[in-house]
Write a protein that holds these residues in place. Structure first.
Motif, mmCIF file in Angstrom:
data_model
loop_
_atom_site.group_PDB
_atom_site.id
_atom_site.type_symbol
_atom_site.label_atom_id
_atom_site.label_comp_id
_atom_site.label_asym_id
_atom_site.label_seq_id
_atom_site.Cartn_x
_atom_site.Cartn_y
_atom_site.Cartn_z
ATOM 1 N N HIS A 1 79.839 43.347 18.165
ATOM 2 C CA HIS A 1 79.738 43.537 19.611
ATOM 3 C C HIS A 1 80.691 44.652 20.019
ATOM 4 O O HIS A 1 81.829 44.684 19.559
ATOM 5 C CB HIS A 1 80.121 42.255 20.354
ATOM 6 C CG HIS A 1 79.075 41.191 20.292
ATOM 7 N ND1 HIS A 1 79.190 39.997 20.953
ATOM 8 C CD2 HIS A 1 77.880 41.150 19.648
ATOM 9 C CE1 HIS A 1 78.109 39.264 20.716
ATOM 10 N NE2 HIS A 1 77.310 39.923 19.922
ATOM 11 N N TYR B 1 82.219 46.358 23.535
ATOM 12 C CA TYR B 1 82.335 46.249 24.990
ATOM 13 C C TYR B 1 82.942 47.533 25.518
ATOM 14 O O TYR B 1 84.001 47.949 25.049
ATOM 15 C CB TYR B 1 83.233 45.069 25.369
ATOM 16 C CG TYR B 1 82.747 43.761 24.797
ATOM 17 C CD1 TYR B 1 81.798 42.994 25.471
ATOM 18 C CD2 TYR B 1 83.212 43.311 23.567
ATOM 19 C CE1 TYR B 1 81.336 41.818 24.935
ATOM 20 C CE2 TYR B 1 82.743 42.119 23.022
ATOM 21 C CZ TYR B 1 81.804 41.380 23.715
ATOM 22 O OH TYR B 1 81.336 40.202 23.180
ATOM 23 N N VAL B 2 82.285 48.160 26.469
ATOM 24 C CA VAL B 2 82.777 49.415 27.038
ATOM 25 C C VAL B 2 83.018 49.207 28.536
ATOM 26 O O VAL B 2 82.120 48.772 29.252
ATOM 27 C CB VAL B 2 81.749 50.556 26.822
ATOM 28 C CG1 VAL B 2 82.253 51.842 27.443
ATOM 29 C CG2 VAL B 2 81.466 50.750 25.347
ATOM 30 N N LYS C 1 79.424 47.800 30.061
ATOM 31 C CA LYS C 1 78.216 47.574 29.285
ATOM 32 C C LYS C 1 78.608 47.035 27.931
ATOM 33 O O LYS C 1 79.758 47.183 27.501
ATOM 34 C CB LYS C 1 77.424 48.860 29.151
ATOM 35 C CG LYS C 1 78.214 50.018 28.619
ATOM 36 C CD LYS C 1 77.490 51.353 28.812
ATOM 37 C CE LYS C 1 78.481 52.484 28.558
ATOM 38 N NZ LYS C 1 77.910 53.797 28.508
ATOM 39 N N PHE C 2 77.670 46.361 27.284
ATOM 40 C CA PHE C 2 77.997 45.981 25.920
ATOM 41 C C PHE C 2 76.806 46.161 25.006
ATOM 42 O O PHE C 2 75.661 46.210 25.445
ATOM 43 C CB PHE C 2 78.632 44.595 25.864
ATOM 44 C CG PHE C 2 77.690 43.449 25.788
ATOM 45 C CD1 PHE C 2 77.386 42.871 24.572
ATOM 46 C CD2 PHE C 2 77.131 42.925 26.924
ATOM 47 C CE1 PHE C 2 76.529 41.804 24.508
ATOM 48 C CE2 PHE C 2 76.283 41.860 26.876
ATOM 49 C CZ PHE C 2 75.967 41.291 25.659
ATOM 50 N N PHE C 3 77.128 46.296 23.736
ATOM 51 C CA PHE C 3 76.126 46.571 22.707
ATOM 52 C C PHE C 3 76.246 45.500 21.633
ATOM 53 O O PHE C 3 77.355 45.198 21.188
ATOM 54 C CB PHE C 3 76.383 47.937 22.062
ATOM 55 C CG PHE C 3 76.355 49.084 23.032
ATOM 56 C CD1 PHE C 3 75.178 49.775 23.273
ATOM 57 C CD2 PHE C 3 77.493 49.458 23.721
ATOM 58 C CE1 PHE C 3 75.148 50.828 24.181
ATOM 59 C CE2 PHE C 3 77.474 50.501 24.629
ATOM 60 C CZ PHE C 3 76.290 51.191 24.862
ATOM 61 N N GLU C 4 75.094 44.949 21.260
ATOM 62 C CA GLU C 4 75.060 43.995 20.156
ATOM 63 C C GLU C 4 74.392 44.726 18.997
ATOM 64 O O GLU C 4 73.236 45.144 19.123
ATOM 65 C CB GLU C 4 74.233 42.786 20.601
ATOM 66 C CG GLU C 4 74.404 41.579 19.729
ATOM 67 C CD GLU C 4 73.546 40.430 20.239
ATOM 68 O OE1 GLU C 4 73.600 40.113 21.453
ATOM 69 O OE2 GLU C 4 72.778 39.885 19.422
ATOM 70 N N ILE C 5 75.128 44.912 17.930
ATOM 71 C CA ILE C 5 74.658 45.772 16.838
ATOM 72 C C ILE C 5 74.505 44.959 15.554
ATOM 73 O O ILE C 5 75.427 44.255 15.144
ATOM 74 C CB ILE C 5 75.649 46.935 16.615
ATOM 75 C CG1 ILE C 5 75.748 47.769 17.895
ATOM 76 C CG2 ILE C 5 75.225 47.799 15.434
ATOM 77 C CD1 ILE C 5 76.827 48.832 17.861
ATOM 78 N N GLN C 6 73.316 45.031 14.932
ATOM 79 C CA GLN C 6 73.076 44.386 13.634
ATOM 80 C C GLN C 6 73.227 45.431 12.547
ATOM 81 O O GLN C 6 72.645 46.504 12.656
ATOM 82 C CB GLN C 6 71.637 43.835 13.565
ATOM 83 C CG GLN C 6 71.278 42.833 14.628
ATOM 84 C CD GLN C 6 71.950 41.497 14.424
ATOM 85 O OE1 GLN C 6 72.406 41.193 13.317
ATOM 86 N NE2 GLN C 6 72.046 40.710 15.488
ATOM 87 N N ILE D 1 81.663 50.855 13.043
ATOM 88 C CA ILE D 1 81.432 50.500 14.446
ATOM 89 C C ILE D 1 82.527 51.082 15.335
ATOM 90 O O ILE D 1 82.279 51.534 16.447
ATOM 91 C CB ILE D 1 81.338 48.959 14.613
ATOM 92 C CG1 ILE D 1 80.106 48.429 13.890
ATOM 93 C CG2 ILE D 1 81.279 48.567 16.081
ATOM 94 C CD1 ILE D 1 78.787 48.935 14.411
ATOM 95 N N ARG E 1 86.116 47.936 23.173
ATOM 96 C CA ARG E 1 86.641 46.846 22.353
ATOM 97 C C ARG E 1 85.565 46.490 21.335
ATOM 98 O O ARG E 1 84.387 46.392 21.697
ATOM 99 C CB ARG E 1 86.915 45.639 23.261
ATOM 100 C CG ARG E 1 87.981 44.718 22.765
ATOM 101 C CD ARG E 1 88.380 43.723 23.852
ATOM 102 N NE ARG E 1 87.456 42.606 23.937
ATOM 103 C CZ ARG E 1 86.764 42.261 25.021
ATOM 104 N NH1 ARG E 1 86.885 42.957 26.135
ATOM 105 N NH2 ARG E 1 85.952 41.234 25.011
#
Lengths: 80, 80
Positions: free
Chosen positions: A4, A6-7, A40-45, A58, A75
């Motif tokens: 994850h 978080y920006v 905003k946040f990003f969930e990255i696989q 990451i 973060r």
């Protein structure tokens, strides 16, 4: 491997979007809400990488692509 | 009292923004990144409420104002 990111805008940068949300919430009667900041946040696989590789990659991606370090903080959280 | 609210598109909803980010990252050589989903988050400061009141109020706000329950999921986290 899931990460994850978080920006958020830095504390010193005016968050117009957050202020608009706060003022809307106050208008709806939520008087105890003193401040809202939006990010905003990003969930990255990720596939086929170790935890350390994921952390390094990451972190790089968050710093150089997903955020603007002049005005934003980020973060990174590496999950299982 | 600080609360965090995370709003994401439901798994079944196409996340065009996330797909664009993923394709950009792949183009930059980050081949191990298999999937990206983007969401938003809110950092909310509250005054003069107990933890229980904060939980109830933020849950309401997240469900009725900050997210669209038809296409989005939300998660609430109350920090001290």
């Amino acid at each position: 491997m899931t990460a994850h990111v978080y920006v958020t805008l830095k504390r010193t940068v005016l968050d117009a979007q957050g202020q608009t949300v706060q003022s809307a919430l106050r208008g709806l009667g939520h008087a105890s809400i003193a401040d809202v900041r939006q990010g905003k946040f990003f969930e990255i696989q990720m596939n086929g990488v170790s935890r350390e590789q994921a952390q390094t990659e990451i972190d790089l991606v968050a710093r150089e692509v997903l955020s603007n370090p002049v005005i934003e903080d980020y973060r990174v959280l590496i999950l299982e």
